[in-house]
Each structure stands twice: as structure tokens, then as C-alpha cells.
Design an enzyme around this catalytic site. Structure first.
Site, PDB file in Angstrom:
ATOM      1  N   GLU A 129       0.792  -1.266  -0.105  1.00 15.73           N
ATOM      2  CA  GLU A 129       0.192   0.058  -0.312  1.00 15.73           C
ATOM      3  C   GLU A 129       0.616   1.468  -0.406  1.00 15.73           C
ATOM      4  O   GLU A 129       0.656   2.304  -0.588  1.00 15.73           O
ATOM      5  CB  GLU A 129      -0.859  -0.118   0.986  1.00 15.73           C
ATOM      6  N   GLY A 187      12.011  15.046   5.327  1.00 15.29           N
ATOM      7  CA  GLY A 187      11.880  13.625   4.773  1.00 15.29           C
ATOM      8  C   GLY A 187      11.352  13.407   3.424  1.00 15.29           C
ATOM      9  O   GLY A 187      10.434  11.608   3.714  1.00 15.29           O
ATOM     10  N   LYS A 205       4.610   5.004  -9.583  1.00 15.65           N
ATOM     11  CA  LYS A 205       3.679   5.061  -9.519  1.00 15.65           C
ATOM     12  C   LYS A 205       2.879   4.545 -10.304  1.00 15.65           C
ATOM     13  O   LYS A 205       1.307   4.192 -10.415  1.00 15.65           O
ATOM     14  CB  LYS A 205       3.877   6.054  -8.318  1.00 15.65           C
ATOM     15  N   GLY A 302       6.708  11.098   3.740  1.00 15.10           N
ATOM     16  CA  GLY A 302       6.593  11.456   5.342  1.00 15.10           C
ATOM     17  C   GLY A 302       6.655  10.649   6.179  1.00 15.10           C
ATOM     18  O   GLY A 302       5.955   9.293   5.702  1.00 15.10           O
TER      19      GLY A 302
HETATM   20  P1  NAP Z   1      15.964   6.066   4.216  1.00 15.42           P
HETATM   21  O1  NAP Z   1      15.435   7.549   4.235  1.00 15.42           O
HETATM   22  O2  NAP Z   1      17.064   6.445   3.317  1.00 15.42           O
HETATM   23  O3  NAP Z   1      16.434   4.797   4.613  1.00 15.42           O
HETATM   24  C1  NAP Z   1      16.465   3.384   4.279  1.00 15.42           C
HETATM   25  C2  NAP Z   1      16.894   2.707   4.845  1.00 15.42           C
HETATM   26  O4  NAP Z   1      17.744   1.829   4.856  1.00 15.42           O
HETATM   27  C3  NAP Z   1      18.503   3.410   5.744  1.00 15.42           C
HETATM   28  O5  NAP Z   1      18.138   3.583   7.564  1.00 15.42           O
HETATM   29  C4  NAP Z   1      19.458   2.162   5.628  1.00 15.42           C
HETATM   30  O6  NAP Z   1      20.336   1.827   6.600  1.00 15.42           O
HETATM   31  C5  NAP Z   1      18.913   1.128   4.858  1.00 15.42           C
HETATM   32  N1  NAP Z   1      18.946   0.257   3.701  1.00 15.42           N
HETATM   33  C6  NAP Z   1      19.137   0.858   2.994  1.00 15.42           C
HETATM   34  N2  NAP Z   1      19.996   0.139   1.725  1.00 15.42           N
HETATM   35  C7  NAP Z   1      20.560  -1.227   2.475  1.00 15.42           C
HETATM   36  C8  NAP Z   1      21.409  -2.263   2.457  1.00 15.42           C
HETATM   37  N3  NAP Z   1      21.856  -2.603   1.555  1.00 15.42           N
HETATM   38  N4  NAP Z   1      21.460  -2.884   3.789  1.00 15.42           N
HETATM   39  C9  NAP Z   1      21.200  -2.750   5.223  1.00 15.42           C
HETATM   40  N5  NAP Z   1      20.267  -1.606   5.175  1.00 15.42           N
HETATM   41  C10 NAP Z   1      19.988  -0.328   3.624  1.00 15.42           C
HETATM   42  O7  NAP Z   1      14.675   6.212   2.956  1.00 15.42           O
HETATM   43  P2  NAP Z   1      12.954   6.307   2.840  1.00 15.42           P
HETATM   44  O8  NAP Z   1      12.497   7.433   2.594  1.00 15.42           O
HETATM   45  O9  NAP Z   1      13.339   6.009   4.208  1.00 15.42           O
HETATM   46  O10 NAP Z   1      12.367   4.994   2.030  1.00 15.42           O
HETATM   47  C11 NAP Z   1      12.023   3.723   2.541  1.00 15.42           C
HETATM   48  C12 NAP Z   1      11.549   3.418   0.831  1.00 15.42           C
HETATM   49  O11 NAP Z   1      10.073   3.571   1.356  1.00 15.42           O
HETATM   50  C13 NAP Z   1      11.961   3.468  -0.420  1.00 15.42           C
HETATM   51  O12 NAP Z   1      11.726   2.239  -1.484  1.00 15.42           O
HETATM   52  C14 NAP Z   1      11.063   4.928  -0.629  1.00 15.42           C
HETATM   53  O13 NAP Z   1      10.546   5.159  -1.608  1.00 15.42           O
HETATM   54  C15 NAP Z   1       9.501   4.026   0.242  1.00 15.42           C
HETATM   55  N6  NAP Z   1       8.807   5.321   0.034  1.00 15.42           N
HETATM   56  C16 NAP Z   1       9.187   6.159   0.834  1.00 15.42           C
HETATM   57  C17 NAP Z   1       8.745   7.544   1.424  1.00 15.42           C
HETATM   58  C18 NAP Z   1       8.646   8.788   1.926  1.00 15.42           C
HETATM   59  O14 NAP Z   1       7.972   9.805   2.219  1.00 15.42           O
HETATM   60  N7  NAP Z   1      10.055   8.591   1.967  1.00 15.42           N
HETATM   61  C19 NAP Z   1       7.129   7.077   1.106  1.00 15.42           C
HETATM   62  C20 NAP Z   1       6.772   6.091   0.370  1.00 15.42           C
HETATM   63  C21 NAP Z   1       7.473   5.339  -0.031  1.00 15.42           C
HETATM   64  P3  NAP Z   1      21.429   3.357   6.784  1.00 15.42           P
HETATM   65  O15 NAP Z   1      20.177   3.787   7.826  1.00 15.42           O
HETATM   66  O16 NAP Z   1      22.056   2.873   8.136  1.00 15.42           O
HETATM   67  O17 NAP Z   1      21.593   4.043   5.935  1.00 15.42           O
HETATM   68  N1  HSE Z   2       9.650  10.664  -2.522  1.00 15.49           N
HETATM   69  C1  HSE Z   2       8.494  10.481  -2.869  1.00 15.49           C
HETATM   70  C2  HSE Z   2       8.229  11.692  -2.933  1.00 15.49           C
HETATM   71  C3  HSE Z   2       7.976   9.455  -1.735  1.00 15.49           C
HETATM   72  O1  HSE Z   2       7.761  12.928  -2.903  1.00 15.49           O
HETATM   73  O2  HSE Z   2       6.339  11.745  -3.461  1.00 15.49           O
HETATM   74  C4  HSE Z   2       6.693   8.837  -1.173  1.00 15.49           C
HETATM   75  O3  HSE Z   2       6.360   8.043  -2.262  1.00 15.49           O
END
Ligand code: NAP
Ligand code: HSE
Length: 431
Positions: A129, A187, A205, A302
Site C-alpha cells: 500500500e 524526509g 507509481k 513522510g
Molecule cells: P531512507 O531514509 O534512505 O532509509 C533507508 C533505510 O534502509 C536506512 O535505514 C538504511 O540504513 C537502510 N538500507 C538501505 N540499503 C541497505 C542495505 N543494503 N542493507 C541494509 N540496510 C539498508 O529511505 P526512506 O525515505 O525511508 O524510504 C524507504 C522506502 O520507502 C523507499 O523504497 C521509498 O521509495 C519508500 N517510500 C518513502 C516515502 C517517504 O516519504 N520517504 C514514502 C513512501 C514510500 P542506514 O540508515 O544504516 O543507512
Molecule cells: N519521494 C517520494 C515523494 C516519497 O516525494 O512522493 C513517497 O513515495
């Protein structure tokens, strides 16, 4: 109360959101799922990083084997991002009969087949989701609540980062770079924000949403894509003058059983609900043949909004019975075969901004080039020359025209001696 052990892959923005929700909504989650959820392990890259959440150090690991070899872990929640090793870890976990939740649209849109097939083969549940529009329940909306409809059109503001940047540029007069920095700090942005600002994230998406909404397999590279890096404050001002707001839209329309799939900056009428979706908010506007017009609106990025969707998926798995060995995932995205419409055959209205020399006859020659290519003009604005400027700004708005005709006219205009440059071309939607 039954207990279930889960593992988190990643403790970044989304991972932290999930951890926090599991703590502060513990009681609600317990009652709604019927389980006490215990986070058994959290995979990270760097053990020494400050985490900003109160998490026992012994839960952290950099070794995926600690998770895959632990048969008491029933659900693996992938929040690392990127394709590898995220895909490999999910496949390995499925083969060990662990159910999967992911927030990763990139891996779903590009390598989804293998993941769905393996989940099916291994009889594990696979939920995603949070991969589209953060906290908005659009995947379950399409897969469950809207299945009585034939969806005809879908328009989405599905990237929080670009919507935040466009909002800050339009309402606060902020520069692009400054707004992007703020989106990163909050974030919203991906680890590599190119994916956001060049429209890749929205295209991933759209590929996921259109596969589900139109019941046909859509590959990521079938989506036409443009980002927002060309948008200037001048475009934003002209849009306002014409009664529009610029948004990065993900659009899919079915026309004669063929799909048009595109992501690009778009002039949206200022009176349309999508024009009033600001900051990091997302919205998906759907036209269904039974439900009519429908819009889902909420936070698309977020930690907590995205965490809300992830934890909701964990609860869905628990409600479906986490101990059940053979459960078929509900997503079947190839119900019908559909053709795709080539971008050159798409029909739109267009805004064109060009810098031209301020000489008699220039406007007449340009409008003739459009006319020769069957492009009919609706309005033209020419601004007076500012001191020190190389040329004058000329803005044209067309009637509906085929993209191929527009581009043929632009090819001629680009080589005309009195044209300094064609600064921007933006499509206009009138819904
Ligand atoms: P992020 O802040 O970059 O966090 C990624 C996490 O994964 C970090 O804790 C990192 O570890 C860990 N990681 C990455 N590669 C790794 C590896 N090879 N081995 C072990 N740990 C690893 O990313 P995020 O913003 O949370 O996004 C995560 C996912 O959710 C992505 O697919 C993104 O597209 C999706 N998403 C994000 C958002 C948003 O608002 N940010 C919204 C919807 C979906 P370290 O902390 O030790 O570096
Ligand atoms: N980087 C993405 C955005 C996170 O800005 O919408 C949510 O998927």
C-alpha cells in the site's frame, strides 16, 4: 493474546515512522489485529548512525542472515528502497515462507513480476500500500472498493517532493533548489532526489496504479515521462494569468481500449480540486463508470503517513491469518490485454513559451508555421522587451492538437533565425 515476530529492513524515514506507530498505537494495533507485534530484528547499513528513535541497540543488525535464518520471524517489512538488495532479500524471505510488506515502488514497477510470481508460488502474502501516495489507501481502494467500476481516467499528484517544490515556487516565490532542500530535510525526497524531480518516482507509481486500475500489465518504460526541472517562475506566472496552476500529473486514460500513460508538468485549471492540492499532499482523481468523479487526498510522503500504510498492511496480513501456509495474493494485473497509445498520437492543448527577436513580421511567421502543421492557436501574449534582454518573451496557447503536429511545428520554429529559443512546452488538461 497471540504473539507475532516481524523484522524491519531499513530504519530511515519510513522505518522510523513504522517503529513509532508500533509504539504509540500499540493498544489499537493489538485490538485490531488480535496480535502482540514484536519487532525481532531491524536491518540497517550503518550501526553507528544516530536513529532519532528510542530503539534497543540489540535489535539492530547489518546481517540479513539474522532475519532469514530465524524461522520465528513471520513478516518481513522492506523499507530500504532501490532494487538490490531489496528484491533479493524479499525473494529469499518469501522462499522461507515469510509474508512481505514493502514501500518500494521502484522495485515493484520494474521487477514486480518476479516478486508476485514468487509470492504466489510460495503461498505468502505480499502487500505494498505505501508504494503509491504514502498514507492514501489508493491500492486497497482500487483493488477492493472500486472493483465494481470500469475506470476510465486517473489523474494523480503522486509525488510529494515535486508538489512541495511547485507549491513553494508558486505561493512563496521560492527558488527550485531551496524548495528541494526543504523537501529533503522533511524526509519526502528519495535517497537520490533525481527520481522525484525528473518524474521517475511518479512514473513508477503510475505503472503500478494503471496495472491495477486497468487490469493490464503496464511496464515502467511504457510511461512517457518528463520532470519539473524546466519549470521557471515565468511559467508559473503565465499559468496563473491564464487561470491555471502547474502540477506534476501522472495521467492514464483509456481511449478505444488503448491506454495513454504519461507523467509531465501540466496546466491544471485553478478551479479543479487537483489545483488545490498543496505542499507534500498527494491526490488521485478517478473517473469510474459507476462511481463518477472521485478524489482521494492525503499525505503522500513522510515518516508517519507512510508508516500508517505500512502498519495497515502488517495488520491486514495478521487478519488474513499469518500462520496460513498457502494464501494467494489478490493482485492479478493481467485480466485484459490492452494496447498503448504512442505519445505522438496523444491530443492535448499546449502552452508554449519562446524567446524571439523583437522585429516586425516575427509573430506572423510563427503563427503560419503552426497553421501549416494543423496547430490552431487559441491565444498569444507578447511581453515588451526588458533592458538587457536578448529577445522578447512570446507565449502561445493552442487548441486541441495532436502531439506530432505540435512537435513538427516546434522543429521549424527552433531553426527559424529570429527565434532565440523555445523555453518550455507544457501540456494543458481540462478534465
Ligand atoms: P531512507 O531514509 O534512505 O532509509 C533507508 C533505510 O534502509 C536506512 O535505514 C538504511 O540504513 C537502510 N538500507 C538501505 N540499503 C541497505 C542495505 N543494503 N542493507 C541494509 N540496510 C539498508 O529511505 P526512506 O525515505 O525511508 O524510504 C524507504 C522506502 O520507502 C523507499 O523504497 C521509498 O521509495 C519508500 N517510500 C518513502 C516515502 C517517504 O516519504 N520517504 C514514502 C513512501 C514510500 P542506514 O540508515 O544504516 O543507512
Ligand atoms: N519521494 C517520494 C515523494 C516519497 O516525494 O512522493 C513517497 O513515495
Amino acid at each position: 493474546m497471540k504473539k507475532v515476530r516481524i523484522a524491519l529492513l531499513g530504519l530511515g524515514n519510513v522505518g522510523r515512522g513504522v517503529w513509532k506507530i508500533l509504539q504509540f498505537n500499540q493498544d489499537e494495533i493489538r485490538k485490531r489485529s488480535g496480535y502482540d507485534i514484536e519487532v525481532a530484528k531491524v536491518l540497517v547499513r550503518d550501526m553507528n548512525k544516530a536513529r532519532g528513535v528510542d530503539i534497543p541497540e540489540e535489535l539492530l543488525t547489518t546481517d540479513f542472515n539474522d532475519i532469514i535464518e530465524d524461522s520465528s520471524i513471520k513478516i518481513v517489512v522492506e523499507m530500504m528502497g532501490g532494487i538490490e538488495p531489496a528484491k533479493e532479500y524479499m525473494l529469499e524471505a518469501m522462499k522461507k515462507k515469510k509474508h512481505i510488506v514493502t514501500a518500494n515502488k521502484m522495485v515493484l514497477a520494474t521487477e514486480g513480476d518476479q516478486l508476485f510470481e514468487t509470492a504466489d508460488k510460495e503461498g505468502v502474502m505480499f502487500y505494498y500500500e505505501a508504494s503509491v501516495a504514502g498514507g492514501i489507501p489508493i491500492i486497497s481502494g482500487i483493488n477492493e472498493s472500486l472493483t465494481a467500476n470500469k475506470i476510465e481516467q486517473l489523474y494523480g499528484i503522486v509525488n510529494g517532493t515535486t508538489n512541495y517544490i511547485l507549491t513553494k515556487m508558486a505561493l512563496d516565490g521560492m527558488e527550485f533548489e531551496e524548495a528541494l532542500e526543504e523537501a529533503k530535510e522533511k524526509g519526502y525526497a528519495e535517497a537520490d532526489p533525481t527520481s522525484d524531480i525528473e518524474g521517475f518516482d511518479a512514473a513508477y507509481k503510475l505503472a503500478i496504479l494503471s496495472s491495477l486500475a486497468f487490469g493490464t500489465k503496464v511496464e515502467f518504460d511504457q510511461v512517457y515521462r518528463e520532470g519539473i526541472t524546466n519549470i521557471t517562475s515565468e511559467d508559473i506566472t503565465y499559468a496563473k494569468e491564464f487561470g491555471y496552476v502547474i502540477k506534476l500529473l501522472a495521467i492514464v486514460k483509456e481511449i478505444n481500449n488503448k491506454l495513454q500513460l504519461r507523467v509531465h508538468p501540466t496546466f491544471v485549471p485553478a478551479t479543479h480540486p487537483l489545483a488545490n492540492v498543496y505542499n507534500s499532499f498527494n491526490a488521485i482523481f478517478i473517473k469510474g463508470n459507476a462511481v463518477g468523479d472521485l478524489m482521494l487526498y492525503g499525505r503522500g510522503a513522510g515518516d508517519l503517513p507512510t508508516g500508517s500504510a505500512v502498519v495497515g498492511d502488517i495488520i491486514s496480513i495478521l487478519r488474513n491469518n499469518v500462520d496460513l501456509e498457502s494464501y494467494l495474493p489478490s493482485v492479478k494485473n493481467n485480466l485484459w490485454h490492452k494496447e498503448f497509445i504512442d505519445m505522438k498520437d496523444v491530443e492535448c492543448k499546449y502552452y508554449i513559451r519562446a524567446t524571439v527577436e523583437d522585429k516586425p513580421g516575427v509573430l506572423g511567421e510563427l503563427t503560419t508555421m503552426f497553421g501549416k502543421n494543423n496547430v490552431s492557436l487559441r491565444s498569444v501574449i507578447q511581453r515588451g522587451k526588458e533592458q538587457g534582454e536578448e529577445g522578447v518573451s512570446l507565449v502561445l496557447v493552442t487548441h486541441f492538437t495532436k502531439e506530432e503536429n505540435l512537435l513538427n511545428a516546434i522543429d521549424l520554429i527552433n531553426i527559424a533565425p529570429y527565434v532565440v529559443k523555445v523555453d518550455n512546452i507544457i501540456r494543458i488538461e481540462n478534465f
